[in-house]
Design an enzyme around this catalytic site. Structure first.
Site, mmCIF file in Angstrom:
data_model
loop_
_atom_site.group_PDB
_atom_site.id
_atom_site.type_symbol
_atom_site.label_atom_id
_atom_site.label_comp_id
_atom_site.label_asym_id
_atom_site.label_seq_id
_atom_site.Cartn_x
_atom_site.Cartn_y
_atom_site.Cartn_z
ATOM 1 N N GLU A 1 0.808 -1.225 0.000
ATOM 2 C CA GLU A 1 0.000 0.000 0.000
ATOM 3 C C GLU A 1 0.842 1.277 0.000
ATOM 4 O O GLU A 1 0.828 2.046 0.971
ATOM 5 C CB GLU A 1 -0.958 -0.017 1.195
ATOM 6 C CG GLU A 1 -1.941 -1.169 1.140
ATOM 7 C CD GLU A 1 -2.863 -1.214 2.359
ATOM 8 O OE1 GLU A 1 -2.748 -0.333 3.225
ATOM 9 O OE2 GLU A 1 -3.685 -2.144 2.440
ATOM 10 N N PHE B 1 -8.578 -7.667 13.728
ATOM 11 C CA PHE B 1 -8.732 -8.326 12.437
ATOM 12 C C PHE B 1 -8.355 -9.807 12.481
ATOM 13 O O PHE B 1 -8.570 -10.525 11.510
ATOM 14 C CB PHE B 1 -7.836 -7.643 11.399
ATOM 15 C CG PHE B 1 -8.375 -6.357 10.837
ATOM 16 C CD1 PHE B 1 -9.167 -6.358 9.701
ATOM 17 C CD2 PHE B 1 -8.063 -5.135 11.416
ATOM 18 C CE1 PHE B 1 -9.650 -5.177 9.173
ATOM 19 C CE2 PHE B 1 -8.539 -3.944 10.886
ATOM 20 C CZ PHE B 1 -9.337 -3.969 9.756
ATOM 21 N N GLU C 1 -5.167 -9.102 0.796
ATOM 22 C CA GLU C 1 -5.715 -8.739 2.103
ATOM 23 C C GLU C 1 -7.226 -8.661 2.011
ATOM 24 O O GLU C 1 -7.779 -8.132 1.049
ATOM 25 C CB GLU C 1 -5.206 -7.375 2.603
ATOM 26 C CG GLU C 1 -3.825 -7.365 3.200
ATOM 27 C CD GLU C 1 -3.475 -6.016 3.813
ATOM 28 O OE1 GLU C 1 -4.396 -5.307 4.290
ATOM 29 O OE2 GLU C 1 -2.287 -5.662 3.810
#
Length: 418
Positions: free
Chosen positions: A121, A374, A306
């Site tokens: 990212e 998560f 992801e």
């Protein structure tokens, strides 16, 4: 509820017991990150043998559990020495130093690693680290440096791949490269409105094109360049275009969110359930739509690098609720709806999605906080022992994916084996 914030989940000395979960759930792929500062504490120079050995052992153990290692070279942790010397990502000096770092990874792990994710990212790093100053190193250099940082990230990725193919031609035939970027699906508020359709398509083309066009086409597509927000993005020289073109062996998709847009601005809320993350709009249908869009635009394999979900108020929930109660019911719904949409993209739409890498194995320090859980496995931050407990939704997730053949050919061996 009191939370002990002195530790994250301390995997350094526990990695074997953590990675044993891969074998337990018959995982066929596992994504992990190398810390550049552990390999080169001084940015460049002599690599750290202890760091090299640690990750070598780590890779061996992933493989021993039957999983394919997906190695992320960089997930936002740049050596402080690079930042001190030249500002790291706002200087072209980062290019040669990163290629030198990557070369050490190729030399030491290239006999076992086939999938390489160069930068995770880059938009988040460049926007929040060098424009808004919210993430390390906290620089507020403005939009010009933000755009230059993204441009430089493309050059870094391309340079790493070109170096690998030139320096290790035989091994590189079996290596595959990608650069994960986070992005949201965007659809028209009213699909029967030509103006809404055009607006949504314009935004989608521009944002996704900014991070994927160069490595496929060697430059931004005309519709990407035409977007008003990107008018000041640096142009690729002919030499730079040659460096980046053809350096994606697969599209690395990080999918979390979606939005609707009309010609007059933001549209309706697409969320099908709440999320602890304020920026996440849970929209399972968007995953299928985005996979189709990416394959149609780029015509290469996709890997979902992801995807994940943090339940609401898990920062104040009991461990029982996180693992199998109210919160985990939302997580189960998240996985069921997203994976069935992805299955439809693969089986009905014939989109070549080659792997699903759920974020993340363990609850961890996310976005400057422990509030966002998560993980597939809960970490108890309250008892001081960081006890691991599998979330009930993880059993469904693992069983669902086990219906498919292992696409990587790894088989479980004794610990430490290959």
């Amino acid at each position: 509820m009191k939370i002990l914030y002195s530790h994250t989940f301390i995997q350094y000395n526990r990695y074997k017991s953590d990675l044993d979960y891969l074998g337990e759930f018959k995982a066929t792929a596992y994504r992990f990150s190398i810390s550049w500062p552990r390999i080169f504490p001084n940015c460049s120079g002599t690599p750290n043998p202890a760091g090299i050995k640690y990750y070598s052992d780590y890779i061996d153990y992933i493989i021993s559990q039957g999983a394919e290692p997906f190695l992320t070279m960089w997930h936002w942790d740049t050596p402080q020495a690079c930042e001190t010397a030249y500002g790291s990502w706002i200087s072209d000096r980062i290019i040669d130093d990163f290629v030198n770092y990557a070369d050490v990874l190729f030399k030491n792990y290239g006999d076992r690693v086939r999938y390489w994710l160069t930068l995770n990212e880059p938009e988040a790093n460049c926007q929040f680290g060098y424009n808004l100053g919210m993430f390390a190193p906290g620089v507020k250099a403005g939009e010009t440096q933000h755009f230059a940082c993204v441009h430089r990230s493309h050059i870094v990725h391309g340079s790493v791949v070109q170096h690998a193919r030139k320096t290790y031609p035989d091994q590189a035939k079996n290596w595959k490269f990608g650069m994960p970027s986070i992005y949201a699906w965007i659809e028209p508020e009213d699909p029967t409105s030509p103006a809404d359709v055009k607006t949504a398509q314009t935004e989608l083309n521009a944002y996704l094109g900014w991070f994927f066009d160069p490595e496929v086409f060697g430059d931004y597509a005309p519709e990407t360049k035409a977007h008003a927000y990107l008018k000041n993005v640096p142009k690729f020289t002919a030499a730079q275009s040659a460096i980046v073109k053809g350096t994606y062996d697969f599209i690395a998709m990080n999918y979390y969110s979606a939005s609707a847009m009309s010609a007059s601005g933001p549209g309706r809320d697409l969320a099908t359930q709440p999320s602890q993350e304020p920026w996440q709009t849970v929209y399972p249908a968007g995953l299928r739509k985005l996979a189709n869009y990416m394959y149609k635009r780029y015509d290469i394999d996709l890997i979902l690098t992801e995807i994940g979900y943090p339940g609401v108020n898990e920062n104040v929930s009991t461990l029982n609720d996180i693992v199998g109660g109210y919160n985990d019911a939302y997580r189960l719904k998240f996985w069921q709806e997203h994976l069935t949409n992805l299955t439809a993209a693969i089986e009905e739409d014939k989109v070549p999605v080659k792997a699903v890498l759920g974020w993340a194995l363990l609850d961890n320090f996310e976005w400057e906080s422990f509030w966002y859980r998560f993980g597939s496995i809960a970490v108890d931050y309250n008892n001081g022992t960081l006890t691991r407990t599998v979330k009930n939704s993880t059993y469904w997730f693992a069983q669902y994916l086990q219906q498919y053949d292992n696409p990587f050919g790894r088989v479980k061996t004794a610990p430490g084996g290959n």
